[in-house]
Design an enzyme around this catalytic site. Sequence first.
Site, mmCIF file in Angstrom:
data_model
loop_
_atom_site.group_PDB
_atom_site.id
_atom_site.type_symbol
_atom_site.label_atom_id
_atom_site.label_comp_id
_atom_site.label_asym_id
_atom_site.label_seq_id
_atom_site.Cartn_x
_atom_site.Cartn_y
_atom_site.Cartn_z
ATOM 1 N N CYS A 31 0.782 -1.256 0.024
ATOM 2 C CA CYS A 31 -0.102 -0.073 -0.046
ATOM 3 C C CYS A 31 0.827 1.381 -0.017
ATOM 4 C CB CYS A 31 -1.075 -0.069 1.230
ATOM 5 S SG CYS A 31 -0.111 0.032 2.736
ATOM 6 N N TYR A 168 -5.154 -13.352 -3.185
ATOM 7 C CA TYR A 168 -4.608 -12.757 -1.986
ATOM 8 C C TYR A 168 -5.054 -13.628 -0.824
ATOM 9 C CZ TYR A 168 -3.135 -9.583 1.631
ATOM 10 O OH TYR A 168 -2.642 -8.754 2.641
ATOM 11 N N HIS A 171 -1.727 -12.227 5.108
ATOM 12 C CA HIS A 171 -1.605 -11.127 6.111
ATOM 13 C C HIS A 171 -2.971 -11.146 7.004
ATOM 14 C CE1 HIS A 171 0.854 -8.661 3.572
ATOM 15 N NE2 HIS A 171 1.562 -8.836 4.599
ATOM 16 N N ASP A 264 4.934 -9.174 9.216
ATOM 17 C CA ASP A 264 5.538 -9.339 7.895
ATOM 18 C C ASP A 264 6.421 -8.021 7.514
ATOM 19 O OD1 ASP A 264 5.980 -9.987 5.226
ATOM 20 O OD2 ASP A 264 4.077 -9.224 4.481
#
Length: 689
Positions: A31, A168, A171, A264
């Site tokens: 992002c 995806y 996360h 992460d």
Amino acid sequence: MARDPRYDILFEPVQIGPVTARNRFYQVPHCNGMGRKHPTSMAVMRGIKAEGGWAVLCTEQCDIHVTSDSEREIHLWDDRDIPYLARMTDEVHKHDGLAGLELTHMGYHAGNYMGREIAMAPSAKPAYGNAPFHARTMDKTDIADYRRWHRNAAIRGKKAGFDIICVYAGHSLSLPMHFLSPRHNHRTDEYGGSMENRVRLLREVIEETKDAVGDTCGVVVRIAMNEMMGPKGITPDFEGRAVMELIGELPDLWDVNVADWENDSQTSRFSEEGCQEDSIRFVKSMTSKPVVGVGRYTSPDKMVSLIKGGVLDMIGAARPSIADPFLPRKIEEGRPEDIRECIGCNICVGTANQNTFMRCTQNPTMSEEWRRGWHPEVIAPKDTDDRILIVGAGPAGLEAARALGQRGYDVMLAEASAELGGRVTKESRLPGLETWARVRDWRIGQLHKMPNVEIFMDSKMTPETIRETGANLVALATGATWRRDGSGRYHDYPLESAARHAGHVFTPDDVMDGADMEGPVVVYDDDHYYMGGVIAEELARKGRTVSLVTPDASVSSWTAFTLELGRIQTRMREKGIALYLDHALTKVDDGELEIEDIHSSRTEWINCGSVVMVTAQDSNDALYHQLMADEAANQTAGIRRISRIGDCYGPGPIAAAVFGGHRYARELGAPIGDDVPWKRETIELSEVI
Ligand code: ADP
Ligand code: SF4
């Protein structure tokens, strides 16, 4: 210069289904705060990275349907979203990159504040974090809907020109991962229970994506192999291996990491480069498909060892590509020493988390590529014959001198002390901040190649010596000093008792300069970024008994944005630092301090030999005001403009000082003027979609 043959392996092409990456450099999704609201800024930023040699450039998360709405990220909710994303694929293709699209449904993570839809989950549960909603259990219709939405978004992605479609499941914030995880998935139907059932949705979505777009697009899975919470969450040994056994050959590439984002994207304060390797090393042995992983990798030798050692096929990077969009090109052109290495500070994450243009400590051009027209490697040659003096060699002064030197100006850089780097040099000696010295070291390395920049050490400048230099332009980068009077956010005025007991009062500058202190130490943190916590840690490392008092509800609260908040609270406890949260310092006395509960105003006295005030900073601008006081003398000396940059102008994070220095080099201190100094993407009212 020719590329070192040891690095040839990094430039081998990699097949990703029907598409070919030109080398092994893969910018994983990240992002950036621009996407949907500033799509051209985002597109040009990605395009410049393609120009810098990254073979694959992915978007940030892209919401596939209104039941997953995040204000900050991009979306492909319907066909009207295609054109703005096509801007990115155009920019990436201009520079021979492959554009990747990360298709996301956030499940119970979706706040849905914008569209007000009820979030969805494999099993009903309260929404993520502290959002005052619940997600509902998905029934079979919902599952079918989700699969169709995903397929439709993949088709739209292909229409927008994407070469890679990423499913995806990472996360802890994506629906396929929620189905995979027993802590989120309590279902008893064919989507819950056994491993095979929990993988079912992911398998279906991969198959359907391949069916929909796999003829021309590579279909990639981004998945977390470790939630770093032991058997409560996904582990490499259980879910990780099972996924690879069941569907290891299904996608065209595996992009593997750990969850959640805090794990992460750990900062260098808490983790080393490559800290994910143990969690993902097994993946390559369980698939013939290429594997991508991340680890803040900036060294080409390390990258080669990962590939030769059978850990990865492609080097994934978000932050290293932000800090240096030209990292691959620099290796390819045989100049790896020019790589501007990420320092692992997470200012990028912290600023993107403000839902606007992210910034980078190392790369002041980040997010400015389109709106200010700043290229990370190219800067206009000088267009005046000015001789420029920079006073102070902290991050602002070093960056100003470097970028002015790159423009071809004659530059003098005068530093009062015997070392370069200013605050960066001092702060990098604090626990966990060693890597921050890269801010200084990269700039010194570049400056040493510039014959037109002269560096003067041990040169404390005065108005008189400045006027003697013959400089036409002067930039004061003299930094800032921590206040010792207790004023800051909570106290608008100095604490009178701090002045009366000045012998007991210290600042972070004193601690960094090795000041001797008496008795138990109290750190009073009214700053709320990293400094209070780090100073407490430093004093504990030196064997002091330390307490931390802060009017905030947690230590270093701004680090919630940089993803460090949890680890900092843990570190304080590990180091035995006593915490007085929601308390302000109200009085300093001999051997004790009065503190006040900010909600009840109840006061108490705590034992204290010394107090370190981490409250606010004053710009070191006395020299500026002395200079400005004698305009006639400046004119006689030939000085046509005097500017302040970095902390001398406004104290802030190192990123702001570097930005200030860079901006000075581009604009030579020109005043801001009446108009907005950057291009904007305004939405025409007639353009209602
Ligand atoms: P910034 O973050 O804005 O770059 P720093 O505090 O890191 O600021 O660096 C300021 C630098 O300026 C320090 O290295 C300091 O020694 C130097 N400095 C301060 N005053 C003078 C001066 N009068 N002459 C030369 N150097 C100075
Ligand atoms: Fe790295 Fe810090 Fe830049 Fe982020 S802001 S890319 S962590 S140097």
